[in-house]
Write an enzyme that holds these catalytic residues in place. Structure first.
Site: not given
Ligand code: C2E
Ligand code: MG
Ligand code: MG
Length: 768
Positions: A588, A620, A650, A707
């Site tokens: 991301n 993304e 994304d 997603e």
């Molecule tokens: P995202 O890129 O849309 O990542 C998907 C998020 O949805 C992830 O949350 C994931 O754990 C969660 N998810 C996946 N499948 C499901 C599902 O079936 N149900 C539900 N309720 N949730 C699901 P996470 O890990 O909390 O990450 C949230 C956001 O944080 C990510 O959304 C992304 O925008 C950001 N993020 C995460 N890692 C990074 C990174 O390394 N760099 C940056 N810039 N942003 C990051």
């Molecule tokens: Mg997403």
């Molecule tokens: Mg993502």
């Protein structure tokens, strides 16, 4: 032009000085007094010439002084006529009339120079002048005026004229002090003007003293040049190039009551007791009445001065208090003040009713607006939002700016939650209406976090913090409104103290990367994984990205953070490939990354370091990110595409981008946001959006990843919609590096069967 003016000034001063020397050398007589008169007249003429040449703002002031000096010149001429031609020495005479007329004219000129043009006139300089005049006036009265009045008893005109001179000096002195106390900018012109007046006053007093001390009479030759030099200085002051600025009278109001000024005033006040003391010591008759009257006047003046001072201090204190409570940009209350109001309401609350409520209203993408359209537009936008909030808020609602792009509303206790939610949505609806900012029409998105004071343990700080937490959650929801609940506190937003630890955590490697498998629906097999960062915090446990990514973006740490995640992801990808798994990896990006000119080089270097082909990497970005600075981000995206990296959008559907717009970007993939995918089975609208997105994407040559697939039924439905790929808790949760391999194996074993995929190469099924 400048040189000519300079030449005029210098020539006048030189000639004047020469004439003073000549005058001193000449014997007492008509020639000497004529020269004297000539110099006096030249000063009046020089002022008129100076005004014409320099065109100062307060011309009247200078003309009045010129008139005063002209009167004195006439007096000098008449005196010469009486003394050397008519050989009489009348007192009082027409010459005295001319001299005495000069005093008020000169004083009026100085008054004009001293008076500020500001709306709020400051009386302090005038009061100071009167205080000094009272002290000096008393001394002049005791020494000259009263004896002068007494000596020439009987002849009223004689008496009056004798007294008028010291009075004239008191008036001149008052205006001189007034001028000195009012004028802030001290120019050479002003210095010469002041010096001339000082010389005149000294000469006058010495001259008057002569009447009482005949032994001084022979010294008249020493006093004469004092007036003469004063005339030359007056003329030079008017011709000096700085004369036009000499009248700038400014901001006396703001000036401090300096110690120098205090000493000056104290000296004037001390003249009263000193007069009595000297008289007592010399055994002279005491002027008790005069000193008492002067004392009363002095006390009244000092009191007025002090009242003014106290009033000003009170005003300043009030202003300071107001400043401390106000947000300077919008004029709303600031966070501190809202906190105080909230604390008051929490204290006075009846425990049963729903408590006071705080709404935190945050503008989305404000940093981007600031960066692309400039701070002026950003500030203007904040002011517009503030104005709208103020208009919308009812009488009993306090509106504040809590900081940055977040505003706060404080609602009184007794509002049921339902009503508050309606209000929150109303607010949002009003704020997202287009607004005109600096000739641009902007449409913003806002999120609202709601927190209602709970019965047991709410203090104001805690409540404002919880409002921030609710806002952070609201920003993630499609509806953009969230009411705070206890679950949110688990790391949605961290206390500012923790933010400082983030840098250290990055360096210590406490930021870990989890991987969530992505499945190609057509084959039922894992083809890649999304890297999701977490913070393994020593006391708070595993923190989700939303707890620290926004802070990293604000503090600029995001570049380092992204590079860390990229590096770990590519390392993992290389390991998989070493184990014979041909998987890709998605990372991301943040807005800031797209504006970073080094991004492309950094990505290329990371790929080289791990010996990977760019095609294994997917980056993304969200819709709005690419729209922040279309030109700059367009270049970066183009370069990444040229490099061979796959770019995907994304959270598709939550931003404002249209597919047509996105098509112009070198994007290969869309990830439909979880909020639509979740409703695919039950909500026809969500289903329609997902279906049309898949169809349109196909026509544009983009592949679609769904997603947030939380169960098999959704996955099967997506298969029927011809969706390319899916990820979600129902397929596999994000896992640490060590565990993800097994998860992938499990998925690869389970899904092809579920999705009814006919394997290309039949694999033996256990128990078959
Ligand atoms: P995202 O890129 O849309 O990542 C998907 C998020 O949805 C992830 O949350 C994931 O754990 C969660 N998810 C996946 N499948 C499901 C599902 O079936 N149900 C539900 N309720 N949730 C699901 P996470 O890990 O909390 O990450 C949230 C956001 O944080 C990510 O959304 C992304 O925008 C950001 N993020 C995460 N890692 C990074 C990174 O390394 N760099 C940056 N810039 N942003 C990051
Ligand atoms: Mg997403
Ligand atoms: Mg993502």
């Amino acid at each position: 032009m400048g040189a000519r003016r300079r030449a005029t000034w210098v020539s006048y001063l030189t000639l004047g000085a020469a004439l003073v020397v000549v005058e001193l050398a000449l014997p007492d007589g008509l020639a000497r007094d004529s020269l004297y008169t000539l110099v006096a007249g030249s000063a009046a003429v020089a002022i008129v010439v100076g005004v014409r040449m320099h065109r100062p703002r307060q011309r009247t002031a200078w003309y009045l002084m010129a008139a005063g000096i002209a009167c004195w010149a006439v007096g000098d001429g008449l005196w010469a006529l009486f003394a050397h031609v008519l050989l009489i020495e009348p007192f009082p005479s027409v010459a005295d009339a001319a001299y005495l007329l000069g005093y008020p004219l000169l004083a009026a000129g100085m008054l004009q120079l001293s008076v500020s043009r500001r709306r709020h006139r400051d009386l302090a300089p005038l009061l100071d002048a009167f205080i000094v005049a009272t002290g000096v006036g008393l001394v002049l009265y005791v020494v000259f005026i009263e004896p002068g009045w007494g000596e020439s008893q009987g002849e009223l005109l004689h008496q009056a004229v004798a007294v008028a001179y010291p009075l004239g000096d008191v008036i001149l002195l008052t205006q001189l002090v007034h001028l000195g106390a009012s004028v802030v900018i001290r120019t050479w012109s002003l210095r010469m003007l002041g010096a001339a007046f000082v010389l005149v006053l000294v000469a006058d007093i010495l001259f008057q003293a002569m009447a009482f001390a005949p032994e001084l009479e022979s010294q008249i030759a020493f006093i004469d040049p004092l007036w003469l030099v004063a005339y030359v200085l007056w003329g030079a002051a008017a011709l000096h190039p700085s004369m036009a600025r000499a009248m700038v009278v400014e901001g006396a109001h703001e000036r401090a009551f300096t110690p120098g000024r205090l000493w000056f005033l104290a000296t004037a006040i001390v003249l009263l007791p000193v007069t009595i003391l000297v008289e007592a010591m010399l055994g002279l008759p005491l002027h008790s009445t005069a000193v008492s009257v002067a004392g009363i006047i002095m006390i009244a003046l000092v009191l007025t001065r002090m009242i003014g001072l106290v009033r000003r201090m009170r005003d300043q204190a009030r202003r300071l208090a107001q400043l401390a409570d106000t947000d300077f940009l919008t004029g709303l209350d600031n966070r501190r003040h809202l906190g105080e109001r909230l604390a008051d309401r929490l204290d006075g609350r009846v425990q049963t009713a729903p408590g006071p409520t705080v709404l935190a209203v945050g503008i989305e993408g404000f940093a981007e607006i600031n960066e692309t359209l400039g701070h002026r537009v950003g500030d203007e936008l904040l002011r517009s939002v503030a104005a709208r909030l103020r208009d919308l808020a009812e009488q009993d609602v306090a509106v504040a700016r809590l900081g940055g792009d977040v505003f706060g509303l404080l609602l009184p206790a007794g509002r049921p939650a339902g009503e508050v939610l309606v209000l929150a949505h109303d607010l949002r609806a009003h704020l997202v209406e287009p607004m005109t900012v600096d000739a641009l029409t902007l449409t913003i998105e806002v999120a609202v976090g709601v927190v209602i004071a709970d019965a047991e343990h709410d203090d104001a700080d805690h409540m404002l913090h919880r409002a921030d937490v609710a806002l952070a959650t609201a920003r993630e929801l499609p509806g953009r409104v969230a009411v705070h609940d206890a679950a949110m506190d688990e790391g949605v937003l961290l206390a500012p103290a923790l933010m400082a630890e983030l840098r250290a955590a990055l360096e210590a490697g406490d930021l870990v990367v989890h991987f969530q498998p992505q499945v190609e629906i057509g084959t039922g097999r894992v083809f890649g994984a999304e890297a999701l960062v977490r913070w393994q915090h020593p006391t708070h446990g595993l923190l989700p990205p939303m707890a620290f990514i926004p802070a990293a973006e604000r503090t600029g740490l995001i570049r380092q953070l992204t590079m860390h995640v990229l590096d770990r992801s590519l390392a993992q990808c290389a390991r998989w490939r070493g184990e014979g798994r041909p998987l890709s990896v998605s990372v991301n990006l943040s807005v800031r990354n797209l504006l970073d000119p080094h991004l492309v080089d950094d990505v290329r270097a990371a790929l080289d370091r791990h010996g990977l082909d760019p095609s294994v990497l997917e980056l993304e970005l969200t819709e709005t990110m690419a729209m922040v600075d279309p030109v700059r981000s367009g270049e970066v995206l183009g370069a990444l595409d040229d490099l061979g990296v796959t770019l995907s959008i994304d959270d598709y559907g939550t931003g404002y981008g249209s597919l047509a717009y996105l098509q112009r970007l070198p994007v290969r993939r869309l990830k439909i946001d979880r909020s639509f995918v979740t409703g695919v089975l039950d909500d026809p609208a969500s289903a329609a959006i997902v279906r049309s997105t898949i169809d349109l994407a196909r026509q544009l040559g983009l592949s679609v990843v769904a997603e947030g697939v939380e169960d098999d039924a959704t996955l099967l439905h997506l298969r029927d919609m011809d969706c390319f790929a899916a990820q979600g808790f129902g397929i596999g949760r994000p896992m640490p590096e060590a565990a993800v391999g097994r998860l992938i194996d499990d998925i690869d074993a389970r899904l092809p069967g579920l999705l009814d995929v006919r394997p290309l190469i039949p694999t033996p099924v256990p128990g078959d």
